[in-house]
Design a protein around this motif. Structure first.
Motif: not given
Length: 192
Positions: A169-182
């Motif tokens: 979940h931590v890696q998925a959350a980090a990725t989603i955070n970057t997707q949000w920024w994109l």
């Protein structure tokens, strides 16, 4: 979006007799979310809703990063042809050594380091399941870098693949955070 979007929204809302809270409820976008986004970005709320989406990088930037784009889309090669197959420890150590390059904006070094690291990590995931979290982290960092350099399509590809490979979940959350920024950089506020 025009520079006076905020004023037009306010005027239309008032003309219709709606409060900010009522508009938030009708639109499905919480007012607090808009305020939190603006606070996180350290900009006024009005700037958040009136700012233009960033334009993608031009062809010179894409050409500059072509080896990274190629490595992102390459099919892993069989390790029989390679002089030395990548190992888990080697890839882990290389990723660990490369990670500070992202936070210090060492783009020239990353342009050189990323293609072989992406290829090795991709190849290793075919034979060693322990490599998946490494691959996910590298793709997430690459997605961040591509977003930073306004290569939005490459960022989207890297982040989608990072989310597919996320093992916790931590890696998925980090990725989603970057997707949000994109999404924000692309001007896709509603989707974000």
């Amino acid at each position: 979006m025009s520079a006076n979007l905020g004023q037009r929204l306010r005027d239309t809302r008032k003309h219709r007799g709606l409060s900010q809270r009522e508009l938030s409820k009708l639109s499905g976008v919480p007012l607090s979310l808009i305020r939190k986004l603006a606070h996180a970005l350290k900009i006024p709320t009005t700037q958040l809703i009136t700012e233009h989406a960033e334009t993608p990088a031009g062809p010179d930037t894409a050409n500059h990063w072509a080896p990274v784009h190629t490595a992102l889309t390459a099919t892993p090669q069989p390790t029989d042809d390679a002089p030395e197959a990548p190992t888990y420890n080697g890839v882990r150590d290389a990723l660990h050594a490369a990670t500070p390059l992202f936070s210090t904006d060492r783009f020239d070094a990353l342009r050189t380091v990323l293609p072989p690291l992406l290829r090795d990590t991709e190849t290793l995931t075919q034979t060693d399941p322990r490599a998946r979290p490494l691959h996910a982290r590298l793709l997430e960092l690459t997605g961040w870098l591509m977003t930073q350099t306004r290569q939005f399509d490459a960022a989207e590809l890297a982040l989608k693949r990072a989310l597919d490979d996320a093992t916790d979940h931590v890696q998925a959350a980090a990725t989603i955070n970057t997707q949000w920024w994109l999404l924000l950089r692309r001007g896709k506020l509603a989707q974000a």
